[in-house]
Design a protein around this motif. Structure first.
Motif, mmCIF file in Angstrom:
data_model
loop_
_atom_site.group_PDB
_atom_site.id
_atom_site.type_symbol
_atom_site.label_atom_id
_atom_site.label_comp_id
_atom_site.label_asym_id
_atom_site.label_seq_id
_atom_site.Cartn_x
_atom_site.Cartn_y
_atom_site.Cartn_z
ATOM 1 N N SER A 198 2.111 6.111 3.386
ATOM 2 C CA SER A 198 0.797 6.689 3.083
ATOM 3 C C SER A 198 0.529 7.929 3.930
ATOM 4 N N ASP A 227 3.348 -0.927 3.993
ATOM 5 C CA ASP A 227 3.089 0.435 3.519
ATOM 6 C C ASP A 227 4.402 1.199 3.352
ATOM 7 N N THR A 245 0.825 -1.201 0.000
ATOM 8 C CA THR A 245 0.000 0.000 0.000
ATOM 9 C C THR A 245 0.862 1.256 0.000
ATOM 10 N N CYS A 246 0.306 2.303 -0.578
ATOM 11 C CA CYS A 246 0.843 3.662 -0.468
ATOM 12 C C CYS A 246 -0.236 4.605 -0.982
ATOM 13 N N VAL A 301 -0.172 -2.821 10.200
ATOM 14 C CA VAL A 301 0.551 -2.304 9.041
ATOM 15 C C VAL A 301 2.048 -2.250 9.341
ATOM 16 N N HIS A 330 5.863 -1.025 7.973
ATOM 17 C CA HIS A 330 6.353 0.116 7.192
ATOM 18 C C HIS A 330 7.741 -0.184 6.637
ATOM 19 N N THR A 385 -5.284 5.458 4.298
ATOM 20 C CA THR A 385 -4.927 4.037 4.159
ATOM 21 C C THR A 385 -4.743 3.348 5.509
#
Length: 265
Positions: A38, A35, A10-11, A53, A55, A42
Motif C-alpha cells: 500500500s 498488505d 489489503t493494498c 501489518v 507484508h 492504509t
C-alpha cells in the motif's frame, strides 16, 4: 466456544477501511492484516486501530490468503478482502456461533455477499450473480484456498452453511478500477490457465456474453452501471481469447526465427 482469527488482505485500501475494520474487530480474537504494498493511508489507518501489518508481495489471491492463514494464531479463520463490509446481522451470527460449542473441523460457512459496482448494487457482474456465497469461515486444518488464477475458492471442507445478513462487496468503485481489474484478471488467466488461442472464438464468446450478461440478465435496466457490467463481461470474454492468441502468435514467431537461424548456421 472457540476462538477466531480474522485474516484481512489489503493494498491501497484506505477508501473503505474505517468501515471494514470495526465489525471485524468485534469478532476477532486475533487479527492478521496482510498488505501487498500500500502507498495510501492504509497502514496509518491500521495503526490507528492498533493492528500490526504483515507484508507479503502479491502473486494470486488464493496464495495471499493462504499466507495470511499461516500467520493466524487460531485454527478457525475468517478470511476477508478490504472491500467487504459485514452488516449487523452477519456480525451477530458469528458472535453467537463463537459462543456455542466448537463445530466439527470440516464444517465451513458462506458469506452472503452483495456486489456493488460504481456505488450501485447490481444483480450480476461477470462471471457471478449477486448475491454470491463464498466460503470464508473455516478451520485451516481441513480447508485452504485453491491456486486458481481468477475466482479462487476454499476447498477441503465437507459441508457448509450460509450465514444470514448482507455483506456489502463494494468493488469496481471507478471506471479506472473496472478496466484495471479487467486487464489484470484476463492476463493472469491466460498466464496460468490453458485458454484456446482463437480470435474467432473470442468474438463468438463476446457476443454471447453481451446477450447473456447485459440483455438477458436485465443489466440494461440499470443505466450506465448496467452498461459498464455488460461491457465488462463482453470485453472479458473477448480479451482472454485474444491475449491467448497474441501470446501464441509471439511463440510461433520466435520458433520460426530460431528455425531460420539454425538453417543459416
Amino acid at each position: 466456544m472457540f476462538k477466531l482469527s480474522v485474516c484481512l488482505l489489503t493494498c491501497n485500501s484506505a477508501r473503505l477501511l474505517r468501515e471494514v475494520l470495526p465489525p471485524l474487530l468485534a469478532v476477532a480474537d486475533d487479527f492478521v492484516v496482510l498488505d501487498s504494498g500500500s502507498t495510501d493511508a492504509t497502514l496509518d489507518i491500521c495503526q490507528e486501530y492498533g493492528l500490526t501489518v504483515h507484508h507479503h508481495p502479491y502473486a494470486m489471491h488464493g496464495a495471499q490468503m493462504n499466507h495470511a492463514i499461516s500467520l493466524a494464531a487460531h485454527d478457525w479463520v475468517l478470511c476477508m478482502d478490504s472491500d467487504e463490509i459485514l452488516d449487523e446481522q452477519t456480525l451477530n451470527f458469528i458472535l453467537a456461533l463463537k459462543a456455542g460449542e466448537e463445530p466439527a473441523a470440516d464444517q465451513a460457512w458462506r458469506l452472503p455477499r452483495y456486489w456493488f459496482v460504481l456505488g450501485q448494487e447490481v444483480r450480476t457482474i461477470y462471471p457471478v450473480s449477486s448475491p454470491d456465497f463464498p466460503v470464508r469461515l473455516f478451520n485451516r486444518r481441513c480447508a485452504r484456498f485453491n491456486d486458481r488464477p481468477v475466482d479462487d475458492k476454499v476447498e477441503g471442507f465437507s459441508r457448509s452453511v450460509k450465514i444470514p445478513g448482507r455483506v456489502r462487496h463494494d468493488t469496481f468503485y471507478s471506471l479506472h478500477e473496472v478496466f484495471n481489474k479487467l486487464n489484470g484478471y484476463t492476463t493472469r488467466l491466460v498466464k496460468y490457465q490453458k485458454v484456446r488461442p482463437s480470435i474467432g472464438r473470442g468474438i463468438t464468446s463476446a457476443i454471447g456474453a453481451f446477450f447473456k450478461w447485459y440483455l438477458f440478465s436485465g443489466a440494461w435496466r440499470y443505466g450506465k452501471v448496467g452498461v459498464v457490467t455488460g461491457l465488462y463481461a463482453t470485453f472479458y470474454s473477448f480479451l482472454k481469447y485474444f491475449k491467448a492468441w497474441y501470446a501464441h502468435s509471439d511463440t510461433k514467431e520466435v520458433a520460426t526465427e530460431e528455425k531460420k537461424k539454425t538453417r543459416t548456421i
